[in-house]
Write an enzyme that holds these catalytic residues in place. Structure first.
Site, PDB file in Angstrom:
ATOM      1  N   ASN A   1       0.870  -1.184   0.000  1.00  0.00           N
ATOM      2  CA  ASN A   1       0.000   0.000   0.000  1.00  0.00           C
ATOM      3  C   ASN A   1       0.902   1.228   0.000  1.00  0.00           C
ATOM      4  O   ASN A   1       1.489   1.568   1.024  1.00  0.00           O
ATOM      5  CB  ASN A   1      -0.900  -0.027   1.246  1.00  0.00           C
ATOM      6  CG  ASN A   1      -1.744   1.233   1.373  1.00  0.00           C
ATOM      7  OD1 ASN A   1      -1.788   2.061   0.458  1.00  0.00           O
ATOM      8  ND2 ASN A   1      -2.412   1.382   2.506  1.00  0.00           N
TER       9      ASN A   1
ATOM     10  N   LYS B   1       0.137   4.245  -0.215  1.00  0.00           N
ATOM     11  CA  LYS B   1      -0.494   5.443   0.372  1.00  0.00           C
ATOM     12  C   LYS B   1      -0.260   6.641  -0.568  1.00  0.00           C
ATOM     13  O   LYS B   1      -0.241   6.452  -1.781  1.00  0.00           O
ATOM     14  CB  LYS B   1       0.018   5.663   1.796  1.00  0.00           C
ATOM     15  CG  LYS B   1      -0.144   4.395   2.651  1.00  0.00           C
ATOM     16  CD  LYS B   1       0.050   4.604   4.113  1.00  0.00           C
ATOM     17  CE  LYS B   1      -0.150   3.278   4.848  1.00  0.00           C
ATOM     18  NZ  LYS B   1      -0.068   3.396   6.293  1.00  0.00           N
TER      19      LYS B   1
ATOM     20  N   HIS C   1      -9.502   1.276   5.033  1.00  0.00           N
ATOM     21  CA  HIS C   1      -8.216   1.464   5.722  1.00  0.00           C
ATOM     22  C   HIS C   1      -8.416   2.414   6.904  1.00  0.00           C
ATOM     23  O   HIS C   1      -9.230   3.346   6.827  1.00  0.00           O
ATOM     24  CB  HIS C   1      -7.180   2.038   4.751  1.00  0.00           C
ATOM     25  CG  HIS C   1      -5.798   2.001   5.312  1.00  0.00           C
ATOM     26  ND1 HIS C   1      -5.337   2.965   6.186  1.00  0.00           N
ATOM     27  CD2 HIS C   1      -4.791   1.106   5.153  1.00  0.00           C
ATOM     28  CE1 HIS C   1      -4.088   2.654   6.528  1.00  0.00           C
ATOM     29  NE2 HIS C   1      -3.738   1.538   5.926  1.00  0.00           N
TER      30      HIS C   1
ATOM     31  N   GLU D   1      -6.768   4.828   7.921  1.00  0.00           N
ATOM     32  CA  GLU D   1      -6.578   6.253   7.588  1.00  0.00           C
ATOM     33  C   GLU D   1      -7.832   6.825   6.926  1.00  0.00           C
ATOM     34  O   GLU D   1      -8.166   7.989   7.122  1.00  0.00           O
ATOM     35  CB  GLU D   1      -5.330   6.411   6.707  1.00  0.00           C
ATOM     36  CG  GLU D   1      -4.057   6.225   7.530  1.00  0.00           C
ATOM     37  CD  GLU D   1      -2.892   5.616   6.778  1.00  0.00           C
ATOM     38  OE1 GLU D   1      -2.876   5.649   5.541  1.00  0.00           O
ATOM     39  OE2 GLU D   1      -1.984   5.079   7.456  1.00  0.00           O
TER      40      GLU D   1
ATOM     41  N   GLU E   1      -5.327  -4.762  10.690  1.00  0.00           N
ATOM     42  CA  GLU E   1      -4.319  -3.720  10.871  1.00  0.00           C
ATOM     43  C   GLU E   1      -4.610  -2.951  12.162  1.00  0.00           C
ATOM     44  O   GLU E   1      -5.423  -2.005  12.147  1.00  0.00           O
ATOM     45  CB  GLU E   1      -4.353  -2.734   9.703  1.00  0.00           C
ATOM     46  CG  GLU E   1      -3.964  -3.315   8.371  1.00  0.00           C
ATOM     47  CD  GLU E   1      -3.345  -2.260   7.454  1.00  0.00           C
ATOM     48  OE1 GLU E   1      -2.252  -2.512   6.948  1.00  0.00           O
ATOM     49  OE2 GLU E   1      -3.937  -1.191   7.272  1.00  0.00           O
TER      50      GLU E   1
ATOM     51  N   GLY F   1       2.584   2.494  10.973  1.00  0.00           N
ATOM     52  CA  GLY F   1       3.545   3.594  10.866  1.00  0.00           C
ATOM     53  C   GLY F   1       4.272   3.923  12.160  1.00  0.00           C
ATOM     54  O   GLY F   1       4.906   4.979  12.257  1.00  0.00           O
TER      55      GLY F   1
ATOM     56  N   SER G   1       3.496  -1.907  10.476  1.00  0.00           N
ATOM     57  CA  SER G   1       4.944  -1.964  10.728  1.00  0.00           C
ATOM     58  C   SER G   1       5.564  -3.303  10.346  1.00  0.00           C
ATOM     59  O   SER G   1       6.463  -3.806  11.024  1.00  0.00           O
ATOM     60  CB  SER G   1       5.255  -1.618  12.192  1.00  0.00           C
ATOM     61  OG  SER G   1       4.890  -0.265  12.453  1.00  0.00           O
TER      62      SER G   1
HETATM   63  P1  13P Z   1       3.091   0.596   7.819  1.00  0.00           P
HETATM   64  O1  13P Z   1       3.622  -0.705   7.251  1.00  0.00           O
HETATM   65  O2  13P Z   1       3.840   1.790   7.366  1.00  0.00           O
HETATM   66  O3  13P Z   1       2.937   0.498   9.304  1.00  0.00           O
HETATM   67  O4  13P Z   1       1.607   0.775   7.233  1.00  0.00           O
HETATM   68  C1  13P Z   1       0.725  -0.274   7.314  1.00  0.00           C
HETATM   69  C2  13P Z   1      -0.477   0.057   6.531  1.00  0.00           C
HETATM   70  O5  13P Z   1      -1.251   0.929   6.892  1.00  0.00           O
HETATM   71  C3  13P Z   1      -0.712  -0.702   5.290  1.00  0.00           C
HETATM   72  O6  13P Z   1      -1.991  -0.488   4.805  1.00  0.00           O
END
Ligand code: 13P
Length: 256
Positions: free
Chosen positions: A9, A11, A96, A98, A168, A174, A214
């Site tokens: 992903n 982002k 997601h 976010e 997740e 992150g 992560s």
């Molecule tokens: P990170 O791997 O940066 O923690 O992000 C995970 C994520 O949100 C994947 O959709």
């Protein structure tokens, strides 16, 4: 046996030209005949160049990071499932954290997105997960169950056959603080049980459930060593071709 699935992903990272360069680099590092499924989810603006860089016969699939539930209309700034299909997407990430926290998406919105994806032949990757406060309050399972109940409402067993669920935990995204394998396994088991109870055991044993938050080349091996974890939804570590290729390489050696 469920085939491992690794999703990158991106982002809001990489322009169209950066996407092309990244994919050329990544392809050099990956084998020609894989033992895992790999999906790249670039921003909308990079989907076309990503498709070109992958080429027509690539075993790497394209996914989008979001979709609107309507086919077309007055929805400024939104993108629909048929638009994504025409760009070569096979998958779409929905729900997601976010999107939920920064853009106010609710389970009923996510349910409509899942339905739209299925209607237009996209495989939804449904994200669920609890916040730190919810975990500390002992509410992880109930939060995840509520998200699953709302987002998967009305789906048939045939629908479920093309859905992937990604667990997740919000506190792991992150932060560099991944869930332990034990924490992830416990939630994965409860998700599979939810599917078994709501549909049937065949559907529950076939559905792929990923872990995200992560994920790195260092921790992927121990996560994938656990039978309930079928792959990973990778954020930060997917932006570097070397680390993403390492993660895919480790996934391939797991269950051929
Ligand atoms: P990170 O791997 O940066 O923690 O992000 C995970 C994520 O949100 C994947 O959709």
């Amino acid at each position: 046996m469920r085939r491992p699935l690794i999703i990158g992903n991106w982002k809001m990272n990489k322009t169209a030209s950066e996407a092309g360069a990244f994919i050329h680099d990544l392809r050099e590092r990956l084998p020609a005949s894989p033992n895992a499924d790999v999906v790249l989810a670039p921003p909308f603006t990079a989907l076309e160049s990503a498709r070109k860089a992958l080429g027509p016969s690539s075993w790497i699939s394209l996914g989008a990071q979001n979709v609107h539930w309507e086919q077309h209309g007055a929805f400024t700034g939104e993108v629909s499932a048929p638009m994504l299909r025409e760009l070569g997407c096979r998958y779409v990430i929905v729900g997601h954290s976010e999107r939920r926290t920064l853009f106010g998406e609710r389970d009923q919105d996510i349910q409509k997105k899942v339905q739209a994806a299925l209607t237009y032949g996209l495989s939804p990757i449904l994200c669920v997960g609890e916040s730190l406060a919810e975990r500390e309050a002992g509410r992880t399972e109930s939060v995840v169950t509520t998200q699953l109940t709302g987002s998967l409402a009305g789906l048939t067993t045939e629908d479920l056959a093309t859905v992937t669920i990604a667990y997740e935990p919000v506190w792991a995204i992150g932060t560099g603080r991944a869930a332990t394998t034990e924490q992830a396994v416990a939630v994965h088991r409860s998700i599979r049980l939810f599917v078994e109870t709501g549909w049937n055991s065949e559907t529950a044993s076939a559905i792929r459930i990923l872990y995200g938050g992560s994920v790195t080349p260092q921790n992927i091996e121990s996560l994938l060593a656990s039978d309930p974890i079928d792959g990973a939804l990778v954020g930060g570590a997917c932006l570097n071709p070397e680390s993403f290729a390492t993660i895919v390489g480790i996934a391939q050696t797991r269950r051929a």
